[in-house]
Scaffold this active site. Structure first.
Site, PDB file in Angstrom:
ATOM      1  N   SER A 219       0.850  -1.180   0.000  1.00 30.64           N
ATOM      2  CA  SER A 219       0.000   0.000   0.000  1.00 30.64           C
ATOM      3  C   SER A 219       0.889   1.235   0.000  1.00 30.64           C
ATOM      4  CB  SER A 219      -0.919  -0.008   1.212  1.00 30.64           C
ATOM      5  OG  SER A 219      -0.236   0.560   2.310  1.00 30.64           O
ATOM      6  N   LYS A 220       0.234   2.360  -0.103  1.00 34.20           N
ATOM      7  CA  LYS A 220       0.919   3.642  -0.169  1.00 34.20           C
ATOM      8  C   LYS A 220       1.837   3.867   1.029  1.00 34.20           C
ATOM      9  CE  LYS A 220      -0.774   8.102  -1.475  1.00 34.20           C
ATOM     10  NZ  LYS A 220      -1.870   8.941  -1.880  1.00 34.20           N
ATOM     11  N   ARG A 221       1.391   3.372   2.181  1.00 38.91           N
ATOM     12  CA  ARG A 221       2.138   3.647   3.412  1.00 38.91           C
ATOM     13  C   ARG A 221       3.330   2.716   3.612  1.00 38.91           C
ATOM     14  NH1 ARG A 221      -2.911   4.502   3.995  1.00 38.91           N
ATOM     15  NH2 ARG A 221      -3.286   2.287   4.265  1.00 38.91           N
TER      16      ARG A 221
END
Ligand code: GLU
Length: 448
Positions: A219-221
């Site tokens: 994911s983005k994080r």
């Protein structure tokens, strides 16, 4: 027919490593086939668009060296030479979409529904002959069977992704759509739209996703998900590019360090692996270290100076020869450029900060007269070069009846501020007599 491929990112303010790999695979395929690589910014979502978000994409692609081949001429370009092309922006192509929607409406292939416009989706199953995944047959889901039609223009007049994506691929004569597997579920809709426009769809190649090393979805994080983080942490773009080539594609000979021109030569779509790729930051960092070690000196200087600049250390205040000599003592000693400011930043500071732990240990009252003796001997030394510096330090240690290490540690601390770094005699020679004496004097004053 000449190959035409495209990278079609939405400007989200973030360039995912998976997006960068999609861009790279498209670019490689274009270069391998002598075709054209188009960059198209899918910015129909007005609320989310901003120039900064577009810049994140452009800067990322430029950093990687993935140049695109066409687009409207931008700026004060004097001619259509490389680099003068802006990308295509969907926000500038509204009329094209309108025209296409009107055509669908007039052929009875789309209709109005509560202010929105819906496309009459094919009721037959659609087969996707994917170049990577193989043949995928899309049956309609139960919900789709009840109503397979889908919105192509929202009631606020905004055209929807499926429509604009297909219209652009069609009008830009895209021959191969190479994109993430997350879009496979959209492809039946896209093929149906192409057919409604009376055009055969392009070839599709859906590339498996990039997962975290533990197999979870990235994911983005997640650490390492953003291309910008590599730019900021001082990875060499050539190493990142090499690593991205290996994520989901594999040369037959299993080699790992490959030059881009070799990959361009070998790259082909059937070799894209069908299973998801796992992202391995340790491997990328290792590869980066390999690149750094073998990097030609001028390129090393260039990237090193940028990394120091990012840490607020301005190398332009120093003579070029000094900068180069200083960096020569650091080459091959670290894996990431982000380590350089701590390792060799002392060359480019007027004053060094002492590591407090080391200062407690090495700046002791007994060491003060020893350091003073060394200072005195060094002040008379000519030439101020690594070997004579080493001889002098050892001679002073012998006179004092201590091991050389007793002098080495406080000297290094005085001149660098910490206890790890380039070889001491070399770094003293590079700093030069004036700076070394100044730094020793300051340390003597601090010890008191
Ligand atoms: N704008 C879409 C995305 O960012 C592009 C999809 C495609 O490549 O067709 O995922």
């Amino acid at each position: 027919m000449k190959t035409r491929v495209r990278f079609a990112p939405s400007p989200t303010g973030f360039l995912h490593i998976g997006g960068a790999r999609t861009a790279l695979f498209n670019w490689l395929y274009a270069r391998h086939t002598g075709g054209t690589f188009v960059l198209r910014i899918e910015d129909t979502d007005v609320a989310r668009n901003s120039q900064e978000a577009v810049n994140v994409i452009l800067n990322g692609l430029r950093w990687l060296g993935l140049d695109w081949d066409e687009g409207p001429i931008s700026g004060d370009a004097t001619g259509p030479s490389k680099g003068d092309y802006g990308p295509y922006f969907q926000s500038q192509r509204k009329e094209n979409y309108q025209r296409r929607v009107e055509a669908l409406l007039s052929h009875g292939l789309a209709y109005e529904d509560q202010g929105a416009i819906k496309f009459k989706m094919s009721r037959e199953p659609i087969v996707i002959p994917d170049l990577v995944v193989g043949e995928v047959r899309r049956e309609l889901t139960d919900r789709e069977q009840a109503d397979p039609d889908f919105v192509i223009v929202r009631s606020d007049g905004q055209p929807v992704f499926h429509l604009v994506n297909v219209v652009d691929d069609l009008e830009m004569n895209i021959t191969h759509v190479i994109r993430g597997e997350d879009h496979l579920s959209n492809t039946a809709k896209h093929i149906a739209l192409f057919r409604a426009f009376g055009v055969e769809p392009p070839r599709y190649a859906h590339i498996p996703l990039i997962l975290n090393s533990d197999g979870t979805k990235m994911s983005k994080r997640d650490k390492g998900a953003s291309l910008t983080s590599y730019m900021e942490e001082g990875y060499a773009p050539e190493a990142v590019l090499n690593y991205l080539c290996l994520l989901g594609w594999s040369p037959k000979n299993n080699r790992e360090k490959l030059s881009l021109s070799e990959v361009v030569e070998m790259f082909d779509l059937p070799q894209i692996l069908r299973h998801n790729a796992r992202f391995d930051l340790t491997k990328l960092t290792w590869l980066n270290g390999e690149y750094l070690r073998e990097m030609d000196t001028e390129r090393f200087y260039e990237l090193a100076v940028q990394a120091l600049g990012r840490a607020g250390l301005d190398t332009t205040r120093y003579p070029v020869e000094y900068v180069k000599a200083a960096l020569d003592t650091c080459k091959g000693k670290f894996k990431l450029f982000s380590e350089l400011p701590a390792y060799g930043g002392f060359y480019f500071k007027d004053e060094v900060q002492y590591d407090p732990e080391a200062a407690k240990r090495d700046f002791t009252p007994e060491n003060r007269p020893r350091l003073a003796r060394l200072r005195d001997a060094l002040s008379r030394l000519e030439p101020f070069e690594p070997d004579p510096i080493g001889h002098t330090l050892k001679a002073v240690a012998q006179e004092l009846g201590v091991k050389p290490a007793v002098l080495v540690h406080p000297t290094r601390l005085a001149c660098c501020g910490n206890t790890a770094g380039p070889s001491l005699y070399h770094l003293l020679a590079v700093l030069g007599k004036t700076r070394v004496l100044q730094r020793l004097d300051k340390a003597l004053a601090v010890i008191g």
